[in-house]
Scaffold this active site. Structure first.
Site, short mmCIF file in Angstrom:
data_model
loop_
_atom_site.label_atom_id
_atom_site.label_comp_id
_atom_site.label_asym_id
_atom_site.label_seq_id
_atom_site.Cartn_x
_atom_site.Cartn_y
_atom_site.Cartn_z
N GLY A 133 -9.01 -1.05 -3.67
CA GLY A 133 -8.98 0.38 -3.35
C GLY A 133 -8.81 0.65 -1.86
O GLY A 133 -8.46 1.74 -1.46
N GLU B 227 -7.93 19.07 3.81
CA GLU B 227 -6.90 18.21 3.22
C GLU B 227 -5.51 18.84 3.29
O GLU B 227 -5.37 20.07 3.24
CB GLU B 227 -7.22 17.94 1.73
N ASP C 74 4.16 -7.57 2.26
CA ASP C 74 3.52 -6.53 1.44
C ASP C 74 3.41 -5.25 2.25
O ASP C 74 2.34 -4.88 2.73
CB ASP C 74 2.14 -7.05 0.99
N SER D 131 -6.73 -1.28 -0.27
CA SER D 131 -5.34 -1.72 -0.13
C SER D 131 -4.47 -0.67 0.54
O SER D 131 -4.59 0.52 0.24
CB SER D 131 -4.75 -2.01 -1.52
N GLY D 132 -3.58 -1.14 1.42
CA GLY D 132 -2.65 -0.22 2.07
C GLY D 132 -3.22 0.41 3.32
O GLY D 132 -2.48 0.94 4.14
N HIS E 242 2.34 -3.35 -2.62
CA HIS E 242 1.71 -3.46 -3.94
C HIS E 242 1.02 -2.16 -4.37
O HIS E 242 0.53 -2.06 -5.49
CB HIS E 242 0.75 -4.67 -4.00
#
Ligand SMILES: *[C@@H]1O[C@H](CO)[C@@H](O)[C@H](O)[C@H]1NC(C)=O
Ligand SMILES: *[C@@H]1O[C@H](CO)[C@@H](O)[C@H](O)[C@H]1NC(C)=O
Ligand SMILES: *[C@@H]1O[C@H](CO)[C@@H](O)[C@H](O)[C@H]1NC(C)=O
Length: 267
Positions: A210, A93, A115, A212-213, A69
């Site tokens: 936020g 980074e 998902d 998520s994943g 998602h």
């Protein structure tokens, strides 16, 4: 004009649907700030304008594991490894654009089943003091109810604006049995075998929009990917995670199968 507006509306609705978590709180709930670069395989998925919108885990120098998602389209995405304060450049980074997004073929956006998504990067990340690979569980292995795991993320809420430094946060949560999570007192039949649940029966600690994943880590391995829930930190509703051990074979086939195909002409 109308169709353009409608189209923009669709895009917005799509973007909102991407965040399947209900907007309640914006960060990891009930946790604390993680030590700088302590979770080195964690990556931030950012929009091309630099907004963090999902987490992910680096599982190979070329591949990121995240939730299906979180798919906003490869062209709209930038992957950042070695991040700590998500909207400040700290010099640690590394940036990479996606080459391809591989969404699991069983992913169903209405049920949130399967998902899970793999992102192949255009260039490999360099492993160093700030960037490492995430260990995965073996196919089919489980985590016992009550086992305490850790979920981490930036849980950044784009509605809050992009000025304040957002530092990585982390919280521990115990595994909740599928039977309890799927019961009529909780998610009432909406939990599939491809999901695991984690949270305290008193609530208060959870992943949120936020996050998520991002990874749910048990015994140092990524057993879960932050997927969905009902609010954040609600006592009745634990957080729901994609059960990574159900997809270990798919992950390996996706990552290494393509290389094998590449090498085929040489055999
Ligand atoms: C998603 O799941 C729902 C409910 O089981 C089902 O009706 C629908 O056909 C599924 N969609 C896809 C794309 O598989
Ligand atoms: C379960 O799924 C159904 C159908 O998608 C939905 O109407 C219902 O609200 C869900 N219940 C919970 C507790 O998530
Ligand atoms: C959750 O409950 C539904 C409805 O009873 C059932 O179809 C489904 O198989 C259950 N999920 C699991 C993982 O057992």
């Amino acid at each position: 004009m109308t169709s353009l507006l409608m189209c923009l509306c669709c895009v917005l609705l799509e973007l909102m649907a991407v965040h399947s978590r209900v907007l309640m709180q914006s960060r990891i709930v009930g946790g604390h700030t993680a030590a700088p670069n302590s979770i080195r395989y964690l990556v931030s998925l950012k929009s091309t304008s630099g907004q963090h919108f999902c987490g992910g885990s680096l599982v190979h120098r070329y591949w990121v594991l995240t939730a299906a998602h979180c798919n906003i389209g490869a062209e709209q995405m930038m992957i950042v490894a070695g991040d700590y304060k998500v909207n400040i450049f700290e010099g640690t980074e590394q940036y990479a654009k996606p080459r391809i997004l591989v969404i699991h073929p069983l992913y169903n956006r209405s049920t949130n089943n399967a998902d899970i998504m793999l992102i192949k990067l255009r260039a490999p990340m360099v492993l160093n003091k700030y960037v490492s690979l995430a260990p995965l569980p073996r196919q089919g292995t489980g985590v016992a109810e009550g086992h305490v795991c850790r979920v981490s993320g930036w849980g950044y809420n784009s509605l809050e604006g992009g000025q304040v430094p957002v530092t990585l946060r982390t919280v521990t949560v115990p595994i909740v049995s599928t039977a309890r999570c799927n019961s009529s007192d909780s998610f009432n039949g909406n939990i599939t075998a491809n999901m695991i649940c984690a949270g305290y029966s008193t609530g208060g600690k959870d992943a949120c929009k936020g996050d998520s994943g991002g990874p749910l880590v048990c015994d140092r391995r990524i057993y879960g990917v932050v997927s969905w829930g009902n609010g954040c930190g609600d006592a009745k509703f634990p957080g729901v995670y994609t059960a990574v051990s159900r997809f270990r074979r798919w992950i390996d086939q996706t990552i290494y199968g393509s290389y094998l195909r590449c090498f085929k002409p040489w055999r």
